[in-house]
Design a protein around this motif. Structure first.
Motif, mmCIF file in Angstrom:
data_model
loop_
_atom_site.group_PDB
_atom_site.id
_atom_site.type_symbol
_atom_site.label_atom_id
_atom_site.label_comp_id
_atom_site.label_asym_id
_atom_site.label_seq_id
_atom_site.Cartn_x
_atom_site.Cartn_y
_atom_site.Cartn_z
ATOM 1 N N GLU A 154 0.803 -1.261 0.012
ATOM 2 C CA GLU A 154 -0.075 0.084 0.028
ATOM 3 C C GLU A 154 0.947 1.391 0.038
ATOM 4 O O GLU A 154 1.907 1.269 0.868
ATOM 5 N N GLY A 193 1.213 5.369 0.632
ATOM 6 C CA GLY A 193 0.380 6.268 1.195
ATOM 7 C C GLY A 193 -0.493 5.766 2.079
ATOM 8 O O GLY A 193 -1.579 6.422 2.093
ATOM 9 N N CYS A 194 -0.199 5.151 3.030
ATOM 10 C CA CYS A 194 -1.152 4.260 3.947
ATOM 11 C C CYS A 194 -1.806 5.295 5.078
ATOM 12 O O CYS A 194 -2.580 4.583 5.837
ATOM 13 N N VAL A 235 3.411 1.729 2.944
ATOM 14 C CA VAL A 235 4.533 2.746 2.744
ATOM 15 C C VAL A 235 3.888 4.130 3.204
ATOM 16 O O VAL A 235 2.896 4.528 2.678
ATOM 17 N N GLU A 236 4.730 4.889 3.733
ATOM 18 C CA GLU A 236 4.154 6.406 3.979
ATOM 19 C C GLU A 236 5.525 7.003 4.135
ATOM 20 O O GLU A 236 6.496 6.969 4.659
ATOM 21 N N ILE A 289 5.539 10.584 5.476
ATOM 22 C CA ILE A 289 5.616 11.205 6.746
ATOM 23 C C ILE A 289 5.915 10.401 7.943
ATOM 24 O O ILE A 289 4.979 9.712 8.309
ATOM 25 N N VAL A 333 3.330 10.396 10.761
ATOM 26 C CA VAL A 333 2.025 9.704 10.478
ATOM 27 C C VAL A 333 2.425 8.099 10.506
ATOM 28 O O VAL A 333 1.378 7.396 11.047
ATOM 29 N N ASN A 341 9.814 7.334 0.530
ATOM 30 C CA ASN A 341 9.056 8.057 -0.517
ATOM 31 C C ASN A 341 8.972 7.127 -1.649
ATOM 32 O O ASN A 341 9.679 6.303 -1.985
ATOM 33 N N ALA A 342 7.749 7.163 -2.197
ATOM 34 C CA ALA A 342 7.351 5.955 -3.086
ATOM 35 C C ALA A 342 8.336 6.146 -4.346
ATOM 36 O O ALA A 342 8.168 5.299 -5.273
ATOM 37 N N ASN A 387 -4.538 4.527 -2.290
ATOM 38 C CA ASN A 387 -5.928 5.226 -1.770
ATOM 39 C C ASN A 387 -5.898 6.592 -1.523
ATOM 40 O O ASN A 387 -4.996 7.015 -0.625
ATOM 41 N N PHE A 388 -6.537 7.364 -1.786
ATOM 42 C CA PHE A 388 -6.983 8.881 -1.833
ATOM 43 C C PHE A 388 -5.613 9.605 -1.536
ATOM 44 O O PHE A 388 -5.059 10.274 -0.635
ATOM 45 N N CYS A 389 -4.661 9.236 -2.752
ATOM 46 C CA CYS A 389 -3.453 9.983 -2.617
ATOM 47 C C CYS A 389 -3.721 11.581 -2.842
ATOM 48 O O CYS A 389 -4.752 12.022 -3.463
ATOM 49 N N ASP A 390 -2.842 12.238 -2.299
ATOM 50 C CA ASP A 390 -2.874 13.705 -2.578
ATOM 51 C C ASP A 390 -3.056 14.229 -3.854
ATOM 52 O O ASP A 390 -2.413 13.726 -4.916
ATOM 53 N N PHE A 443 5.200 7.935 -12.042
ATOM 54 C CA PHE A 443 5.137 7.072 -10.816
ATOM 55 C C PHE A 443 4.410 5.822 -11.112
ATOM 56 O O PHE A 443 5.179 4.701 -10.802
ATOM 57 N N TYR A 446 -9.695 8.125 5.032
ATOM 58 C CA TYR A 446 -10.280 9.350 4.009
ATOM 59 C C TYR A 446 -11.710 8.767 3.520
ATOM 60 O O TYR A 446 -12.567 9.773 3.248
#
Ligand code: SAM
Length: 216
Positions: free
Chosen positions: A46, A48-49, A70-71, A73, A76, A98-99, A117-120, A137, A196
């Motif tokens: 995943e 941006g978890c 993966v995240e 921040i 977070v 970072n992805a 899921n619900f990426c910026d 990406f 989100y």
């Protein structure tokens, strides 16, 4: 306004036994899912978890599958990892990176599924290259999929969704199971609701979803 740093962040990070951090050094670590999870043969990623609600739900509903969440921040991911104790979630590991580095971290063919899921949405055109569904990406993620694998993408942002469809195609994917209203579609319930997703669907915003399979 800048977000306040998580209290005792560094101590909390050290106390988590389920976070791998690449410390954003010039040489990212090499990771092999089968070595991280010797008792598993199916692996999903995943990207941006956030605080990990999705990966916890998936880890419970697919106990035969191991997940790497993966995240970017650190503040977070520490909160995600604290909510996902290793004793309870043997099939989850968090990766603070970072992805953009994932193709250097994992061997080709590592994952049967990648969730975004619900990426910026990065609505300004000048920031388009930061969108996790831009072709750069998506091209970087494609070799990470095993045969028959796919990217599953969900968003509340209709503009981002419409932008992403041709980006998937340009990056060598065919899209399937495309819906612009997941919660009223036959695909509802196919995976876990994210934090989100819950917030947006409660406000009445339709959720868009697709699956994208490498086509070449
Ligand atoms: C809008 S939040 C969504 C969180 C969660 N997926 C959900 O649906 O509830 C997007 C997350 O992706 C993370 N993110 C953004 N860009 C990233 C990147 N390049 N690599 C890894 N994570 C990233 C952000 O830090 C943030 O936590």
């Amino acid at each position: 306004m800048r977000a306040r740093k998580l209290k005792h962040r560094d101590e909390r990070l050290l106390a988590c036994d389920n976070i791998i951090t690449d410390e954003f050094s010039s040489d990212p670590p090499s990771l092999v899912p089968a070595e991280l999870f010797p008792d598993y043969s199916k692996f999903r990623l995943e990207i941006g978890c956030g605080k990990g609600g999705f990966v916890r739900g998936e880890a419970i509903s697919h106990p035969d599958t191991a997940y790497i969440a993966v995240e970017l921040i650190t503040d977070v991911i520490v909160q995600a990892a604290e909510r996902t104790p290793k004793e309870e979630y043997k099939n989850v590991v968090f990766l603070n990176t970072n992805a953009s580095r994932l193709d250097r971290i994992f061997p080709a063919g590592s994952f049967e599924r990648i969730h975004i899921n619900f990426c910026d949405p990065w609505p300004k055109k000048r920031n388009a290259k930061r969108r996790l569904t831009c072709r750069t990406f998506l091209s970087l993620f494609r070799p990470l999929l095993s045969d028959g694998g796919c990217i599953a993408f969900k968003t509340d942002n209709a503009d981002l969704f419409e932008y992403s469809l041709p980006e998937f195609e340009a990056a060598g994917y065919r899209t399937e199971k495309v819906t612009r209203d997941l919660h009223s579609s036959e695909y509802y319930g196919c995976d876990t609701e994210t934090e989100y997703e819950k917030a947006f669907s409660e406000k009445g915003t339709p959720i868009c979803r697709l699956e994208a399979y490498p086509s070449r």
